[in-house]
Motif scaffolding. Structure first.
Motif, PDB file in Angstrom:
ATOM      1  N   LEU A 137      12.024  -8.619  66.291  1.00 14.70           N
ATOM      2  CA  LEU A 137      10.908  -9.339  66.894  1.00 14.70           C
ATOM      3  C   LEU A 137      10.753  -8.826  68.309  1.00 14.70           C
ATOM      4  N   VAL A 138       9.591  -8.258  68.611  1.00 17.57           N
ATOM      5  CA  VAL A 138       9.378  -7.584  69.894  1.00 17.57           C
ATOM      6  C   VAL A 138       8.177  -8.190  70.600  1.00 17.57           C
ATOM      7  N   GLU A 139       8.393  -8.600  71.843  1.00 15.37           N
ATOM      8  CA  GLU A 139       7.269  -9.043  72.660  1.00 15.37           C
ATOM      9  C   GLU A 139       6.609  -7.811  73.260  1.00 15.37           C
ATOM     10  N   TYR A 140       5.318  -7.638  72.986  1.00 14.30           N
ATOM     11  CA  TYR A 140       4.621  -6.449  73.487  1.00 14.30           C
ATOM     12  C   TYR A 140       4.529  -6.500  75.009  1.00 14.30           C
ATOM     13  N   GLN A 141       4.917  -5.382  75.639  1.00 13.35           N
ATOM     14  CA  GLN A 141       4.828  -5.229  77.087  1.00 13.35           C
ATOM     15  C   GLN A 141       4.256  -3.842  77.381  1.00 13.35           C
ATOM     16  N   ALA A 142       3.352  -3.763  78.336  1.00 16.88           N
ATOM     17  CA  ALA A 142       2.678  -2.494  78.627  1.00 16.88           C
ATOM     18  C   ALA A 142       3.648  -1.419  79.093  1.00 16.88           C
ATOM     19  N   ASP A 143       4.746  -1.815  79.757  1.00 20.74           N
ATOM     20  CA  ASP A 143       5.686  -0.844  80.298  1.00 20.74           C
ATOM     21  C   ASP A 143       6.947  -0.707  79.450  1.00 20.74           C
ATOM     22  N   SER A 144       6.868  -1.077  78.204  1.00 13.28           N
ATOM     23  CA  SER A 144       8.004  -0.956  77.305  1.00 13.28           C
ATOM     24  C   SER A 144       7.585  -0.218  76.042  1.00 13.28           C
ATOM     25  N   SER A 145       8.484   0.619  75.539  1.00 11.80           N
ATOM     26  CA  SER A 145       8.211   1.339  74.293  1.00 11.80           C
ATOM     27  C   SER A 145       8.843   0.659  73.085  1.00 11.80           C
ATOM     28  N   ALA A 146       9.418  -0.530  73.255  1.00 10.97           N
ATOM     29  CA  ALA A 146      10.152  -1.183  72.163  1.00 10.97           C
ATOM     30  C   ALA A 146       9.281  -1.390  70.929  1.00 10.97           C
ATOM     31  N   HIS A 147       7.993  -1.635  71.143  1.00 10.37           N
ATOM     32  CA  HIS A 147       7.110  -1.889  69.999  1.00 10.37           C
ATOM     33  C   HIS A 147       7.038  -0.707  69.046  1.00 10.37           C
ATOM     34  N   GLU A 148       7.338   0.511  69.542  1.00  4.45           N
ATOM     35  CA  GLU A 148       7.241   1.690  68.695  1.00  4.45           C
ATOM     36  C   GLU A 148       8.252   1.662  67.552  1.00  4.45           C
ATOM     37  N   LEU A 149       9.336   0.923  67.710  1.00  6.80           N
ATOM     38  CA  LEU A 149      10.360   0.850  66.675  1.00  6.80           C
ATOM     39  C   LEU A 149      10.015  -0.136  65.560  1.00  6.80           C
ATOM     40  N   VAL A 150       8.964  -0.936  65.744  1.00  5.21           N
ATOM     41  CA  VAL A 150       8.652  -1.954  64.737  1.00  5.21           C
ATOM     42  C   VAL A 150       7.242  -1.833  64.179  1.00  5.21           C
ATOM     43  N   GLU A 151       6.369  -1.100  64.820  1.00  9.10           N
ATOM     44  CA  GLU A 151       4.984  -1.009  64.353  1.00  9.10           C
ATOM     45  C   GLU A 151       4.933  -0.477  62.920  1.00  9.10           C
ATOM     46  N   GLY A 152       4.212  -1.191  62.071  1.00 11.13           N
ATOM     47  CA  GLY A 152       4.035  -0.753  60.700  1.00 11.13           C
ATOM     48  C   GLY A 152       5.203  -1.044  59.783  1.00 11.13           C
ATOM     49  N   ARG A 153       6.226  -1.735  60.259  1.00  8.77           N
ATOM     50  CA  ARG A 153       7.402  -2.032  59.445  1.00  8.77           C
ATOM     51  C   ARG A 153       7.368  -3.484  58.966  1.00  8.77           C
ATOM     52  N   GLU A 154       7.715  -3.689  57.694  1.00 15.06           N
ATOM     53  CA  GLU A 154       7.782  -5.041  57.166  1.00 15.06           C
ATOM     54  C   GLU A 154       8.819  -5.869  57.903  1.00 15.06           C
ATOM     55  N   ARG A 155       9.916  -5.208  58.313  1.00 21.43           N
ATOM     56  CA  ARG A 155      11.016  -5.917  58.972  1.00 21.43           C
ATOM     57  C   ARG A 155      10.872  -5.868  60.492  1.00 21.43           C
ATOM     58  N   GLY A 156       9.637  -5.912  60.963  1.00 22.84           N
ATOM     59  CA  GLY A 156       9.370  -5.935  62.395  1.00 22.84           C
ATOM     60  C   GLY A 156       8.103  -6.701  62.696  1.00 22.84           C
ATOM     61  N   ARG A 157       8.083  -7.418  63.821  1.00 19.85           N
ATOM     62  CA  ARG A 157       6.915  -8.200  64.215  1.00 19.85           C
ATOM     63  C   ARG A 157       6.691  -8.052  65.722  1.00 19.85           C
ATOM     64  N   LEU A 158       5.430  -8.023  66.109  1.00 21.07           N
ATOM     65  CA  LEU A 158       5.068  -8.038  67.521  1.00 21.07           C
ATOM     66  C   LEU A 158       4.573  -9.433  67.879  1.00 21.07           C
ATOM     67  N   VAL A 159       4.998  -9.928  69.042  1.00 21.66           N
ATOM     68  CA  VAL A 159       4.574 -11.245  69.515  1.00 21.66           C
ATOM     69  C   VAL A 159       4.112 -11.123  70.958  1.00 21.66           C
ATOM     70  N   THR A 160       3.441 -12.157  71.436  1.00 23.86           N
ATOM     71  CA  THR A 160       2.947 -12.138  72.820  1.00 23.86           C
ATOM     72  C   THR A 160       3.342 -13.375  73.610  1.00 23.86           C
ATOM     73  N   SER A 161       4.123 -14.285  73.004  1.00 23.42           N
ATOM     74  CA  SER A 161       4.491 -15.517  73.698  1.00 23.42           C
ATOM     75  C   SER A 161       5.725 -16.122  73.044  1.00 23.42           C
ATOM     76  N   PRO A 162       6.407 -17.032  73.766  1.00 23.08           N
ATOM     77  CA  PRO A 162       7.554 -17.719  73.154  1.00 23.08           C
ATOM     78  C   PRO A 162       7.170 -18.510  71.907  1.00 23.08           C
ATOM     79  N   ALA A 163       5.975 -19.086  71.895  1.00 17.87           N
ATOM     80  CA  ALA A 163       5.541 -19.861  70.729  1.00 17.87           C
ATOM     81  C   ALA A 163       5.397 -18.950  69.508  1.00 17.87           C
ATOM     82  N   GLU A 164       4.806 -17.766  69.711  1.00 21.53           N
ATOM     83  CA  GLU A 164       4.681 -16.817  68.605  1.00 21.53           C
ATOM     84  C   GLU A 164       6.058 -16.348  68.150  1.00 21.53           C
ATOM     85  N   LEU A 165       6.951 -16.161  69.111  1.00 23.65           N
ATOM     86  CA  LEU A 165       8.305 -15.733  68.774  1.00 23.65           C
ATOM     87  C   LEU A 165       8.972 -16.780  67.877  1.00 23.65           C
TER      88      LEU A 165
END
Length: 349
Positions: free
Chosen positions: A279-307
């Protein structure tokens, strides 16, 4: 192949992620039988200007780490090495620029490994460096975008990610004490509060969590857990060596990355290779989202509630202790890509 590494600073001047990446690459090439010379400022004691360690020959271009003086002496030092290919780093940029000039004169292609734009660098030198290098390697697509903004041709920029020891992942045991884990240095970019706030939304559910890492913000982050009244369910484990982190990752269902700045999310890579749902919170200065994009076992979130919502949503996904999809990030596989790039440039020249 004879490879000259050009990096004003070596890990002997102090360890950083960029220097560790360069050292790992140099040693891996030496282990394969390549002739590796590291041109740097002297960081060792004594009156000798060169020595060998772990298959790498270190040669002092200057005694003090002065970028301008180093750049002035570098062409002559490179001529003495006579490399087939030059592997330079982008920071500081003046030595790397000198390497591209020397490479042009000697017909040795120059690869610039671009970890990140360093805030202490004179950014005016980045554009000519990005344009003059025969190829640029970056750890992520996020950094590749930055390099293209400096003027590099996109076809000349290759993403060569950080790497892991996949054999260690497969052979390690399993520590299944936790349901969720956050792992990173606890500095001003950590943003572990989002992780804790997401967990706090789920007080009514049964879960345990771990925070791995240490740093100047640890005390404040622990206080946040206490203020949220979840400190009895979150264990702060401190800075663990990777061999102790792997069993925890293998036994934990969900790994969370929320840092506001991350050149490459190496801890997250270890975690997903160990089977964690990410579970990755999208951040403009982080590349962490690249490890989860398009993967069933990965999710992008934008807030604690979404997390919190995604914690629940991924609960039905199977637990895994290994994910072979990430075997392509193994140390040997990534070094293969460096060697292939060197050979491509040498043959093209």
């Amino acid at each position: 192949m004879r490879v000259a590494f050009v990096s004003l600073f070596a890990p002997g001047h102090g360890e950083t992620s960029a220097r560790t990446r360069t050292l790992r690459t140099a040693r891996a090439l030496a282990d394969r039988g390549h002739d590796v010379v590291w041109l740097c400022a002297q960081w060792w004691g004594g009156d000798h200007d060169a020595f060998d360690e772990d298959g790498v020959e270190y040669r002092a271009v200057t005694v003090e780490p002065a970028p301008v003086a180093f750049a002035a002496k570098l062409p002559a030092a490179l001529r003495r090495v006579g490399p087939d290919v030059v592997h330079a780093v982008n920071s500081p940029p003046t030595p790397a620029l000198a390497a591209t000039v020397a490479g042009s004169l000697s017909r040795a292609p120059v690869v610039v490994d671009w970890w990140r734009d360093h805030p202490a660098d004179a950014r005016r030198w980045y554009r000519p460096l990005a344009r003059r290098a025969d190829a640029v390697t970056t750890p992520s697509r996020t950094t590749k975008t930055r390099v293209r903004e400096h003027g590099a041709d996109g076809d000349d920029v290759r993403v060569l990610p950080e790497s892991i020891d996949f054999d260690a992942v497969e052979s390690a045991g399993v520590d299944d004490r936790f349901d969720a884990v956050y792992s990173r240095r606890l500095d001003r970019h950590a943003n572990a509060e989002t992780f804790l706030l997401g967990l706090a939304e789920l007080r009514g559910r049964d879960w345990t969590a771990a925070v791995i890492g240490d740093g100047p913000e640890r005390g404040r982050i622990e206080a946040t857990a206490s203020d949220l009244r979840i400190d009895d369910r979150v264990e702060f484990l401190g800075d663990l060596p990777v061999e102790e982190r792997i069993p925890i990752f293998k036994g934990t269902h969900v790994a969370v990355a929320t840092a506001t700045w991350e050149t490459f999310a190496t801890d997250l890579l270890w975690a997903v290779a160990c089977g964690c749902v990410a579970l990755v919170e999208y951040q403009a200065d982080s590349s962490a989202h690249e490890l989860v994009e398009g993967r069933e076992r990965g999710r992008l979130v934008t807030s604690p509630a979404e997390l919190a919502d995604e914690f629940v949503a991924v609960g039905d996904l199977e637990r895994r202790a290994v994910d072979r999809e990430f075997a392509s990030f193994d140390r040997e596989a990534v070094i293969d890509r460096y060697v292939a790039l060197y050979e491509e440039l040498v043959d093209g020249g």
